[in-house]
Design a protein around this motif. Structure first.
Motif, short mmCIF file in Angstrom:
data_model
loop_
_atom_site.label_atom_id
_atom_site.label_comp_id
_atom_site.label_asym_id
_atom_site.label_seq_id
_atom_site.Cartn_x
_atom_site.Cartn_y
_atom_site.Cartn_z
N SER A 1 -69.81 26.25 -76.16
CA SER A 1 -70.30 24.99 -75.64
C SER A 1 -69.31 24.53 -74.56
N ILE A 2 -69.78 24.46 -73.32
CA ILE A 2 -68.93 24.16 -72.17
C ILE A 2 -69.26 22.78 -71.62
N LEU A 3 -68.24 21.96 -71.41
CA LEU A 3 -68.42 20.72 -70.68
C LEU A 3 -67.89 20.93 -69.26
N LEU A 4 -68.79 20.91 -68.29
CA LEU A 4 -68.41 21.10 -66.89
C LEU A 4 -68.43 19.74 -66.20
N VAL A 5 -67.28 19.33 -65.66
CA VAL A 5 -67.15 18.02 -65.01
C VAL A 5 -66.99 18.25 -63.51
N ALA B 1 -83.09 23.66 -62.63
CA ALA B 1 -82.48 24.76 -63.38
C ALA B 1 -82.48 24.50 -64.88
N GLY B 2 -83.05 23.37 -65.30
CA GLY B 2 -83.10 23.05 -66.72
C GLY B 2 -81.81 22.50 -67.27
N LEU B 3 -80.97 21.95 -66.39
CA LEU B 3 -79.68 21.41 -66.81
C LEU B 3 -79.67 19.90 -66.60
N ASN B 4 -79.26 19.19 -67.64
CA ASN B 4 -79.17 17.74 -67.55
C ASN B 4 -77.78 17.34 -67.07
N VAL B 5 -77.69 16.27 -66.30
CA VAL B 5 -76.42 15.75 -65.82
C VAL B 5 -76.20 14.36 -66.42
N GLU B 6 -75.05 14.18 -67.05
CA GLU B 6 -74.68 12.89 -67.61
C GLU B 6 -73.80 12.17 -66.59
N LEU B 7 -74.18 10.96 -66.22
CA LEU B 7 -73.37 10.15 -65.31
C LEU B 7 -72.45 9.25 -66.13
N VAL B 8 -71.16 9.25 -65.77
CA VAL B 8 -70.19 8.42 -66.47
C VAL B 8 -69.46 7.56 -65.45
N ASP B 9 -69.06 6.39 -65.88
CA ASP B 9 -68.33 5.47 -65.01
C ASP B 9 -66.85 5.57 -65.32
N VAL B 10 -66.07 6.18 -64.41
CA VAL B 10 -64.63 6.33 -64.62
C VAL B 10 -63.82 5.28 -63.87
N ARG B 11 -64.51 4.39 -63.17
CA ARG B 11 -63.79 3.39 -62.39
C ARG B 11 -62.88 2.50 -63.24
N LEU C 1 -59.08 5.52 -70.86
CA LEU C 1 -59.40 6.93 -71.08
C LEU C 1 -59.90 7.16 -72.50
N ALA C 2 -59.33 6.44 -73.46
CA ALA C 2 -59.77 6.57 -74.86
C ALA C 2 -61.23 6.14 -75.01
N GLN C 3 -61.60 5.07 -74.31
CA GLN C 3 -62.99 4.62 -74.36
C GLN C 3 -63.92 5.66 -73.73
N LEU C 4 -63.47 6.26 -72.62
CA LEU C 4 -64.27 7.28 -71.96
C LEU C 4 -64.41 8.51 -72.85
N ALA C 5 -63.35 8.89 -73.54
CA ALA C 5 -63.40 10.04 -74.44
C ALA C 5 -64.41 9.81 -75.55
N ALA C 6 -64.43 8.60 -76.10
CA ALA C 6 -65.40 8.28 -77.15
C ALA C 6 -66.83 8.36 -76.62
N GLN C 7 -67.02 7.92 -75.37
CA GLN C 7 -68.35 7.98 -74.77
C GLN C 7 -68.82 9.42 -74.57
N LEU C 8 -67.90 10.31 -74.22
CA LEU C 8 -68.29 11.70 -73.94
C LEU C 8 -68.59 12.49 -75.22
N ASP C 9 -67.97 12.13 -76.35
CA ASP C 9 -68.25 12.78 -77.62
C ASP C 9 -68.10 14.31 -77.50
N LEU C 10 -66.85 14.77 -77.54
CA LEU C 10 -66.56 16.18 -77.31
C LEU C 10 -66.36 16.98 -78.60
N ASP C 11 -66.81 16.46 -79.72
CA ASP C 11 -66.56 17.16 -80.99
C ASP C 11 -67.07 18.59 -80.97
N VAL D 1 -73.17 19.01 -68.28
CA VAL D 1 -72.62 18.68 -66.97
C VAL D 1 -72.41 17.18 -66.89
N VAL D 2 -71.21 16.78 -66.46
CA VAL D 2 -70.86 15.37 -66.34
C VAL D 2 -70.39 15.11 -64.91
#
Length: 739
Positions: free
Chosen positions: A350-354, A399-409, A424-434, A384-385
């Protein structure tokens, strides 16, 4: 009496040189009898240093000295604040060789109620270790000068009081995005703003960064809000201006930007004066010398001789030592070992590509092609983020790939390490990388993704496409603590991957262990070959409105300062001067990649094309199918100042185009002089000569270099070879323990 090389006079000063209790003016003129040019002036009153306005028009003295009026202008002035206890005023002039010479020493009488002098340099500028680093930079760039003199110059500039000027009625206007630390890209300063007069049109706007060289600005650009704000202005709706000004070499800092407006009645008026310290964010700058104890001691001794050592001394020495050791370049970059061996037993990952945005440009397109390839691996899942939306999102959807938009500002606008990590901790919780096995961050703009991966004990890869140091790249955008965090990301990433050895060398200083790799980017050779077969050139030329008999030069890529299209345009002008306009076949020049919306750099290019005039040159907005222009062109031109490993050059090679390119960063690792016409960046004369050579070869039917370049790229950088190699690297890194 002025020294023998100079003639000068003070025409405005307090009567009897008795300084008033409020700010007062000193004004006069200066010329040289031996060919020297007055570059800058400074005045010292008691313990304070003041920077004046040099290069003000004084036609009478200019005609008297040189027989004609014009730059370098002879007038100058100072606005001085009273200084308690001051007994002498000294005025010094700096010539074009960087030498400061006193032209006036005048006894003065200070008023009883004058303000106290500013703190001495030892307790102000020199306590700033950034000033100490600037001394080291100055020493590195001017090795033949006295270290003591250079230290005094830097300290004086840091503590001097500048004289800045804003428009006053009947003028109205503003400089925009111009701070004291002014970002400079590739030795050029971007100047923007607006200016208008209440009763007269402004016929020309001229800037000076050095007294001897006028730099015309583009004036008359659309600015409708100015006309609404000040309804009585003449041509207020077209009062915007822009300029891309080359910095003069070897000038004392801070530089004095002066802008003069020529009015319809023939008068020339100063409308802006701004002191700036160039903040180099791209391109070559005076690097620090390599770290050594001897260099540190010599710089400290020079600072002491210049009267700038702070107190308490030892804490400052410790901080300055650490800053120098951290910021200085390393002599040799770390080596790049062979690929990491893949795990013996492969498993679905499982790859998270940013990716940093979703625009139709180099790095985001690389991320898209990589994500699409990874999604074809059996059992692999790809998320994809991106922090910014864009037209590439539609291709992900196809291509059948969903893109998640995140606010890093919220994280990137913080000013402290603590606030940054909280965001960054709040952003990490939002991304849910378990469930994520690996984080792949595409470009160092998304360094924050590596820090999140490290926080959650996930392996990561930082794909670095930039050929500029972290500190320089982020200096205009992030607070210093966050820049340090970006450097930390390079250390915390499991692997840092560079597309070229040249890019790796730029970042060699921040390598902390053996985890840097060089793996080139790829190009879809089969896709380009299929496109070429399906789209005959004649059909595309007809579709794009290009003459069938013309020789087409194409500069393809986002139009920006980094891409150097201004140099390309200057080279086109020189080429057209060499080759008569009536020569056959006709020539057409394309710049493909203009972004919609306001862009001062693009305005400058369009203005130059319209006012030369250059009907053969066309600017094309970004298109979803840039391949059409590669296929329709005859000669491809890359004018970039900086390119890690440009896919546009690889695309041009696979299309079989003759290539004229700058030889920056990773380009020589892609193509050699036998494959393309290569030359240094920023040199329109050499670019024009290379374009003429490519044109001559093309007209003679000589396709030797084009064929060699095509073969080199197809054999070494085919996506069919390199995408599996990058995939194996991901599998290897994903199998590494992070505990």
């Amino acid at each position: 009496m002025p020294p023998p090389d100079w003639k000068s006079a003070i025409e405005v000063h307090p009567p009897g040189w008795e300084c008033p209790a409020e700010p007062f003016w000193i004004a006069g003129w200066i010329t040289s009898v031996s060919g020297l040019v007055p570059i800058d002036l400074r005045a010292t009153l008691g313990a304070r240093v003041f920077l004046g306005l040099c290069g003000m028009p004084r036609a009478d003295k200019e005609i008297e000295a040189r027989g004609q009026a014009g730059p370098p202008h002879a007038g100058f002035c100072f606005l001085l604040n009273p200084v308690a206890g001051a007994r002498e005023l000294t005025i010094e002039v700096c010539d074009q060789h960087g030498r400061w010479t006193p032209i006036l020493r005048q006894a003065v009488i200070s008023p009883a109620g004058a303000t106290s002098p500013a703190p001495a340099a030892a307790t102000t500028a020199s306590t700033d270790t950034g000033t100490f680093l600037r001394i080291l930079q100055t020493v590195a760039s001017r090795p033949r000068s006295s270290w003591k003199d250079l230290a005094r110059e830097v300290l004086t500039a840091a503590d001097a009081v500048p004289l800045d000027v804003l428009p006053s009625p009947p003028f109205h206007g503003a400089l925009e995005e111009m701070s004291f630390d002014a970002p400079v890209q590739y030795n050029r300063l971007l100047v923007t703003g607006w200016i208008a007069h209440r009763t007269q049109p402004i016929t020309a706007l001229t800037a000076f960064l050095d007294t001897g060289r006028p730099l015309p600005l583009v004036h008359g650009l659309s600015r409708p809000d100015a006309a609404k704000l000040f309804v009585d202005l003449v041509e207020g709706a077209t009062s915007r201006f822009a300029g891309h000004l080359e910095l003069p070499p070897g000038r004392p800092l801070p530089l004095a930007l002066r802008i003069f407006a020529d009015l319809d009645d023939g008068r020339r008026e100063l409308v802006f004066a701004k002191r700036i310290r160039p903040l180099i964010v791209s391109g070559a700058d005076p690097e620090l010398p390599p770290f050594s104890a001897l260099t540190f001691v010599r710089a400290v001794w020079a600072l002491r001789q210049a009267g700038g050592l702070p107190a308490p001394l030892f804490p400052w020495l410790r901080t300055a030592w650490c800053e120098f050791r951290t910021a200085a370049p390393v002599m040799l970059p770390p080596s790049s070992p062979a690929d990491d061996p893949p795990p013996q037993e492969s498993r679905p990952l499982s790859i998270l590509l940013v990716t940093h945005n979703l625009n139709l440009e180099g790095a985001p397109l690389i991320a898209f092609e990589f994500a699409r390839h990874l999604a074809t691996q059996p059992g692999w899942r790809v998320r994809v983020v991106a922090p910014e939306d864009g037209p590439l999102r539609a291709r992900y959807a196809e291509a059948g790939l969903n893109v998640e938009l995140v606010d890093v500002r919220p994280a990137l606008v913080t000013k402290t390490t603590e606030d940054f990590h909280a965001a960054l901790a709040q952003l990490a919780a939002q991304l849910d990388l378990d469930s994520v096995d690996l984080v792949a961050a595409n470009t160092m703009v998304v360094f924050w993704a590596v820090l999140i991966a490290h926080r959650l004990h996930k392996p990561s890869i930082l794909y670095t496409h930039e050929s500029v140091s972290v500190r320089r790249f982020f200096a205009p955008h992030l607070a210093p603590p966050l820049i340090a965090e970006a450097e930390t990301a390079f250390a915390q990433a499991t692997r840092v991957v560079f597309s070229a050895t040249a890019s790796q060398k730029v970042h060699g200083r921040i390598a902390r262990r053996d985890h840097f790799r060089v793996m080139p980017g790829w190009i879809d050779v089969a896709g380009i070959q299929a496109y070429t077969a399906a789209h005959p050139r004649a059909d595309l030329r007809q579709k794009l409105g290009l003459p069938t008999d013309a020789i087409v030069f194409a500069n393809i890529g986002s139009i920006s300062v980094r891409k150097g299209q201004q140099v390309f345009l200057e080279a086109v002008e020189r080429l057209l001067e060499i080759r008569p306009a009536t020569a056959k076949p006709p020539l057409v020049f394309l710049m493909v990649g203009a972004k919609p919306g306001p862009d001062p750099y693009l305005d400058i290019l369009r203005h130059r094309i319209a006012h030369r005039p250059l009907p053969q040159v066309h600017i094309i907005e970004q298109v979803p199918d840039p391949y059409a222009y590669f296929q329709a062109a005859d000669i491809f031109v890359c004018s970039s100042y900086e390119e890690a490993f440009p896919r546009v050059v690889m695309e041009a090679a696979v299309f079989g185009r003759s290539i004229v390119s700058t030889d920056v960063n990773g380009i020589p690792e892609m193509l050699g002089p036998e494959d393309a016409w290569l030359m240094p960046p920023g040199d329109p004369d050499r670019m024009a000569a290379a374009m003429l050579s490519a044109l001559t070869a093309h007209l003679a039917g000589d396709t030797t270099r084009a064929e060699r370049g095509q073969r080199a790229v197809c054999e070494r950088f085919d996506a069919a070879i390199l995408l599996p190699r990058h995939t194996r690297l991901l599998a290897a890194v994903a199998g590494m323990s992070m505990t």
